[in-house]
Write an enzyme that holds these catalytic residues in place. Structure first.
Site, PDB file in Angstrom:
ATOM      1  CB  SER A 164      -0.870  -0.012   1.269  1.00 17.80           C
ATOM      2  OG  SER A 164      -1.428   1.265   1.496  1.00 17.80           O
ATOM      3  CD  GLU A 175      -1.880   5.048   5.550  1.00 21.42           C
ATOM      4  OE1 GLU A 175      -2.465   5.624   4.595  1.00 21.42           O
ATOM      5  OE2 GLU A 175      -1.833   5.536   6.692  1.00 21.42           O
ATOM      6  CE1 TYR A 183      -4.130  -1.695   5.614  1.00 21.92           C
ATOM      7  CE2 TYR A 183      -3.072   0.330   4.868  1.00 21.92           C
ATOM      8  CZ  TYR A 183      -3.690  -0.872   4.584  1.00 21.92           C
ATOM      9  OH  TYR A 183      -3.864  -1.261   3.274  1.00 21.92           O
TER      10      TYR A 183
HETATM   11  P1  NAP Z   1     -11.478  -4.769   1.819  1.00 24.78           P
HETATM   12  O1  NAP Z   1     -12.632  -4.428   0.945  1.00 24.78           O
HETATM   13  O2  NAP Z   1     -11.443  -4.256   3.212  1.00 24.78           O
HETATM   14  O3  NAP Z   1     -11.370  -6.380   1.853  1.00 24.78           O
HETATM   15  C1  NAP Z   1     -10.557  -7.032   2.792  1.00 24.78           C
HETATM   16  C2  NAP Z   1     -10.769  -8.528   2.657  1.00 24.78           C
HETATM   17  O4  NAP Z   1      -9.923  -9.208   3.614  1.00 24.78           O
HETATM   18  C3  NAP Z   1     -12.197  -9.000   2.946  1.00 24.78           C
HETATM   19  O5  NAP Z   1     -12.537 -10.024   2.035  1.00 24.78           O
HETATM   20  C4  NAP Z   1     -12.085  -9.605   4.353  1.00 24.78           C
HETATM   21  O6  NAP Z   1     -13.028 -10.600   4.638  1.00 24.78           O
HETATM   22  C5  NAP Z   1     -10.697 -10.218   4.257  1.00 24.78           C
HETATM   23  N1  NAP Z   1     -10.096 -10.523   5.568  1.00 24.78           N
HETATM   24  C6  NAP Z   1      -9.905  -9.681   6.614  1.00 24.78           C
HETATM   25  N2  NAP Z   1      -9.314 -10.314   7.633  1.00 24.78           N
HETATM   26  C7  NAP Z   1      -9.131 -11.610   7.233  1.00 24.78           C
HETATM   27  C8  NAP Z   1      -8.568 -12.761   7.839  1.00 24.78           C
HETATM   28  N3  NAP Z   1      -8.073 -12.731   9.085  1.00 24.78           N
HETATM   29  N4  NAP Z   1      -8.518 -13.911   7.134  1.00 24.78           N
HETATM   30  C9  NAP Z   1      -9.027 -13.972   5.882  1.00 24.78           C
HETATM   31  N5  NAP Z   1      -9.592 -12.917   5.257  1.00 24.78           N
HETATM   32  C10 NAP Z   1      -9.636 -11.743   5.924  1.00 24.78           C
HETATM   33  O7  NAP Z   1     -10.108  -4.307   1.143  1.00 24.78           O
HETATM   34  P2  NAP Z   1      -9.811  -3.890  -0.398  1.00 24.78           P
HETATM   35  O8  NAP Z   1     -10.046  -2.437  -0.564  1.00 24.78           O
HETATM   36  O9  NAP Z   1     -10.457  -4.859  -1.300  1.00 24.78           O
HETATM   37  O10 NAP Z   1      -8.224  -4.077  -0.430  1.00 24.78           O
HETATM   38  C11 NAP Z   1      -7.635  -5.326  -0.764  1.00 24.78           C
HETATM   39  C12 NAP Z   1      -6.216  -5.365  -0.233  1.00 24.78           C
HETATM   40  O11 NAP Z   1      -5.448  -4.322  -0.821  1.00 24.78           O
HETATM   41  C13 NAP Z   1      -6.076  -5.150   1.271  1.00 24.78           C
HETATM   42  O12 NAP Z   1      -4.981  -5.927   1.715  1.00 24.78           O
HETATM   43  C14 NAP Z   1      -5.754  -3.681   1.410  1.00 24.78           C
HETATM   44  O13 NAP Z   1      -5.073  -3.431   2.612  1.00 24.78           O
HETATM   45  C15 NAP Z   1      -4.894  -3.480   0.183  1.00 24.78           C
HETATM   46  N6  NAP Z   1      -4.875  -2.145  -0.400  1.00 24.78           N
HETATM   47  C16 NAP Z   1      -6.047  -1.539  -0.716  1.00 24.78           C
HETATM   48  C17 NAP Z   1      -6.025  -0.286  -1.311  1.00 24.78           C
HETATM   49  C18 NAP Z   1      -7.310   0.414  -1.691  1.00 24.78           C
HETATM   50  O14 NAP Z   1      -7.258   1.619  -1.949  1.00 24.78           O
HETATM   51  N7  NAP Z   1      -8.439  -0.293  -1.775  1.00 24.78           N
HETATM   52  C19 NAP Z   1      -4.790   0.323  -1.603  1.00 24.78           C
HETATM   53  C20 NAP Z   1      -3.618  -0.335  -1.276  1.00 24.78           C
HETATM   54  C21 NAP Z   1      -3.668  -1.587  -0.691  1.00 24.78           C
HETATM   55  P3  NAP Z   1     -14.483 -10.258   5.268  1.00 24.78           P
HETATM   56  O15 NAP Z   1     -15.356  -9.925   4.108  1.00 24.78           O
HETATM   57  O16 NAP Z   1     -14.813 -11.541   5.941  1.00 24.78           O
HETATM   58  O17 NAP Z   1     -14.293  -9.090   6.201  1.00 24.78           O
HETATM   59  N1  GDD Z   2     -12.447   7.262   6.272  1.00 24.48           N
HETATM   60  C1  GDD Z   2     -12.535   8.587   6.422  1.00 24.48           C
HETATM   61  N2  GDD Z   2     -13.667   9.115   6.991  1.00 24.48           N
HETATM   62  N3  GDD Z   2     -11.524   9.366   5.996  1.00 24.48           N
HETATM   63  C2  GDD Z   2     -11.666  10.711   6.121  1.00 24.48           C
HETATM   64  C3  GDD Z   2     -12.796  11.292   6.685  1.00 24.48           C
HETATM   65  C4  GDD Z   2     -13.851  10.453   7.146  1.00 24.48           C
HETATM   66  O1  GDD Z   2     -14.865  10.905   7.654  1.00 24.48           O
HETATM   67  N4  GDD Z   2     -12.633  12.655   6.649  1.00 24.48           N
HETATM   68  C5  GDD Z   2     -11.452  12.899   6.091  1.00 24.48           C
HETATM   69  N5  GDD Z   2     -10.849  11.717   5.773  1.00 24.48           N
HETATM   70  C6  GDD Z   2      -9.514  11.586   5.188  1.00 24.48           C
HETATM   71  C7  GDD Z   2      -8.584  10.665   5.997  1.00 24.48           C
HETATM   72  O2  GDD Z   2      -8.055  11.372   7.128  1.00 24.48           O
HETATM   73  C8  GDD Z   2      -7.547  10.339   4.939  1.00 24.48           C
HETATM   74  O3  GDD Z   2      -6.575  11.346   4.880  1.00 24.48           O
HETATM   75  C9  GDD Z   2      -8.341  10.344   3.623  1.00 24.48           C
HETATM   76  O4  GDD Z   2      -9.607  10.959   3.926  1.00 24.48           O
HETATM   77  C10 GDD Z   2      -8.589   8.976   3.019  1.00 24.48           C
HETATM   78  O5  GDD Z   2      -9.110   8.110   4.024  1.00 24.48           O
HETATM   79  P1  GDD Z   2      -9.673   6.651   3.675  1.00 24.48           P
HETATM   80  O6  GDD Z   2     -10.666   6.737   2.578  1.00 24.48           O
HETATM   81  O7  GDD Z   2     -10.092   6.026   4.960  1.00 24.48           O
HETATM   82  O8  GDD Z   2      -8.417   5.915   3.037  1.00 24.48           O
HETATM   83  P2  GDD Z   2      -6.868   5.838   3.470  1.00 24.48           P
HETATM   84  O9  GDD Z   2      -6.097   6.667   2.488  1.00 24.48           O
HETATM   85  O10 GDD Z   2      -6.679   6.109   4.900  1.00 24.48           O
HETATM   86  O11 GDD Z   2      -6.560   4.294   3.242  1.00 24.48           O
HETATM   87  C11 GDD Z   2      -6.975   3.632   2.032  1.00 24.48           C
HETATM   88  O12 GDD Z   2      -5.951   3.725   1.076  1.00 24.48           O
HETATM   89  C12 GDD Z   2      -4.731   3.027   1.410  1.00 24.48           C
HETATM   90  C13 GDD Z   2      -3.755   3.261   0.259  1.00 24.48           C
HETATM   91  O13 GDD Z   2      -3.140   4.503   0.398  1.00 24.48           O
HETATM   92  C14 GDD Z   2      -7.319   2.171   2.395  1.00 24.48           C
HETATM   93  O14 GDD Z   2      -7.920   1.557   1.288  1.00 24.48           O
HETATM   94  C15 GDD Z   2      -6.075   1.381   2.762  1.00 24.48           C
HETATM   95  O15 GDD Z   2      -6.413   0.001   2.900  1.00 24.48           O
HETATM   96  C16 GDD Z   2      -5.065   1.552   1.604  1.00 24.48           C
HETATM   97  O16 GDD Z   2      -3.899   0.828   1.856  1.00 24.48           O
END
Ligand code: NAP
Ligand code: GDD
Length: 320
Positions: free
Chosen positions: A125, A127, A149
Site C-alpha cells: 500500500s 500508506e 496499518y
Molecule cells: P477490503 O474491501 O477491506 O477487503 C478485505 C478482505 O480481507 C475482505 O474479504 C475480508 O473478509 C478479508 N479478511 C480480513 N481479515 C481476514 C482474515 N483474518 N482472514 C481472511 N480474510 C480476511 O479491502 P480492499 O479495498 O479490497 O483491499 C484489498 C487489499 O489491498 C487489502 O490488503 C488492502 O489493505 C490493500 N490495499 C487496498 C487499497 C485500496 O485503496 N483499496 C490500496 C492499497 C492496498 P471479510 O469480508 O470476511 O471481512
Molecule cells: N475514512 C474517512 N472518513 N476518511 C476521512 C474522513 C472520514 O470521515 N474525513 C477525512 N478523511 C480523510 C482521511 O483522514 C484520509 O486522509 C483520507 O480521507 C482517506 O481516508 P480513507 O478513505 O479512509 O483511506 P486511506 O487513504 O486512509 O486508506 C486507504 O488507502 C490506502 C492506500 O493509500 C485504504 O484503502 C487502505 O487500505 C489503503 O492501503
C-alpha cells in the site's frame, strides 16, 4: 492446455471481487478463501458465486492455508486479505499487526511449504509512504508509515521481498495507491461521501460529518488496478511496482465534484467532526506509475471525475 488456477484471499472485499471477475474472464479456475462468520457477507460476489470455489481459511491460521493449498493446488496466489481500514488500525493495532502484517508471513510460508513454485502477489500500500520523503512516490522512495496499518503493510512488503530473496520464490509486492469503486466499503471517505450525496439528494439525510478535508490522495478505479495485479504475476522475473494514476486531489475537491454532480454545494452539508481526524495523518500521496507503464504496459482507464460520478450514480440508484 490445463486451466490456470488462482487462489484469492479477501475475495469478499472490493478488490477480491473485481479480481475474481477478471480472472474468470481470463479463463482461470478461481478459488476464494473466506473466513468463518455468523452471517454470510457475499454481496460483492453473489453474481459470480456459482463460478468460483469458496473455501474456508483465515490469515490468522497457517494450517488452514497449508491444507487449502494442498487441496486446491493453485499456480497463483493473490493475498488481498487484510484489516484494511487505517482508522481502525489505531484502535486495534495489535489485531491489525496480526492480520495485515504477520498474516503475510503465514501465507507466504504456507506457499513455501506446499509448493515454492506458486506465484505470489502481496497487496502492499501507498500508506507505507506515510509522511512522504519525495513527491511523487516511486518504488525507490523511502518508506515512513504513519499508522499501525502502514507499519503492518511495511512488514508485509519486506517479508515478501525476503521470501523472494531467501527461497527464490516468484513473490511480488504491488504498492497500490488508493483505488475506489461503487463496491468500496462505506467507511472509506470516497464511498462515505458518494453515499451521503445520494441520501441527501433523495431527502434521506441532512448532513455529512467528515474529518480532514485537506488530505490529498491519488485515487484510481479498482477495476483498473486488479489488471495490474495479474500482470505482475505474468512476467519473466518477480518485482515490485507502484500502481497509481499520477494525479492527486483533496478530499475537499472530491466533495465538490460529488455534490456538484447532483446540483448541490458541499459547503451547505459537510460538517467537520473531530472524531474523524487521525492521531497521525498522511497529508499527501501521489504515485509515479512509470515503471508499471513501461514494464507491465499498464495504464489506468478511468479518470478521477469519471470515478466520482460513477460512484455517485451508483449510490443514487442503490438508495432510491
Ligand atoms: P477490503 O474491501 O477491506 O477487503 C478485505 C478482505 O480481507 C475482505 O474479504 C475480508 O473478509 C478479508 N479478511 C480480513 N481479515 C481476514 C482474515 N483474518 N482472514 C481472511 N480474510 C480476511 O479491502 P480492499 O479495498 O479490497 O483491499 C484489498 C487489499 O489491498 C487489502 O490488503 C488492502 O489493505 C490493500 N490495499 C487496498 C487499497 C485500496 O485503496 N483499496 C490500496 C492499497 C492496498 P471479510 O469480508 O470476511 O471481512
Ligand atoms: N475514512 C474517512 N472518513 N476518511 C476521512 C474522513 C472520514 O470521515 N474525513 C477525512 N478523511 C480523510 C482521511 O483522514 C484520509 O486522509 C483520507 O480521507 C482517506 O481516508 P480513507 O478513505 O479512509 O483511506 P486511506 O487513504 O486512509 O486508506 C486507504 O488507502 C490506502 C492506500 O493509500 C485504504 O484503502 C487502505 O487500505 C489503503 O492501503
Amino acid at each position: 492446455m490445463a486451466k490456470k488456477r488462482a487462489l484469492i484471499t479477501g475475495i469478499t472485499g472490493q478488490d477480491g471481487s473485481y479480481l475474481a471477475e477478471y480472472l474468470l474472464e481470463q479463463g482461470y479456475d478461481v478459488i476464494g478463501m473466506i473466513r468463518r462468520s455468523s452471517t454470510v457477507n457475499f454481496e460483492r460476489i453473489h453474481h459470480i458465486q456459482d463460478k468460483v470455489t469458496l473455501v474456508a481459511g483465515d490469515l490468522l491460521d497457517e494450517v488452514s492455508m497449508i491444507n487449502l493449498l494442498r487441496d486446491h493446488r493453485p499456480s497463483e496466489v493473490y493475498n488481498l486479505a487484510a484489516q484494511s481500514f487505517v482508522q481502525t488500525s489505531f484502535s486495534q493495532p495489535v489485531f491489525t499487526g496480526e492480520v495485515t502484517g504477520l498474516g503475510v508471513t503465514r501465507i507466504l510460508d504456507a506457499v513455501r511449504v506446499v509448493d515454492p513454485g506458486i506465484r505470489f502477489y502481496q497487496a502492499s500500500s501507498s500508506e507505507m509512504f506515510g509522511k512522504v520523503q519525495a513527491v511523487p512516490q516511486s518504488e525507490t522512495t523511502p518508506f515512513y508509515p504513519r499508522s499501525p496499518y502502514g507499519v503492518a503493510k511495511l512488514y508485509g512488503h519486506w517479508i515478501t521481498v525476503n521470501y523472494r530473496e531467501s527461497y527464490d520464490m516468484y513473490a511480488c509486492s504491488g504498492i497500490l495507491f488508493n483505488h475506489e469503486s461503487p463496491r468500496r466499503g462505506l467507511e472509506f471517505v470516497t464511498r462515505k461521501i458518494t453515499n451521503a450525496v445520494a441520501r441527501i439528494k433523495l431527502g434521506k439525510d441532512k448532513e455529512l460529518r467528515l474529518g480532514n478535508l485537506d488530505a490529498k490522495r491519488d485515487w484510481g478505479y479498482a477495476k483498473d488496478y486488479v489488471r495490474a495485479m495479474h500482470l505482475m504475476l505474468q512476467q519473466n522475473t518477480p518485482d515490485d511496482y507502484v500502481v497509481s494514476t499520477g494525479e492527486t486531489y483533496s478530499v475537499r475537491r472530491f466533495c465538490e465534484i460529488a455534490f456538484g454532480h447532483v446540483g448541490l454545494k458541499y459547503e451547505d452539508y459537510v460538517v467537520i467532526d473531530e472524531r474523524f481526524y487521525r492521531p497521525a495523518e498522511v497529508e499527501l500521496l501521489v504515485g509515479d506509475p512509470a515503471k508499471a507503464n513501461r514494464e507491465l504496459g499498464w495504464k489506468p482507464e478511468v479518470t478521477f471525475e469519471q470515478l466520482v460520478t460513477m460512484m455517485v450514480e451508483s449510490d443514487l440508484a442503490a438508495n432510491k
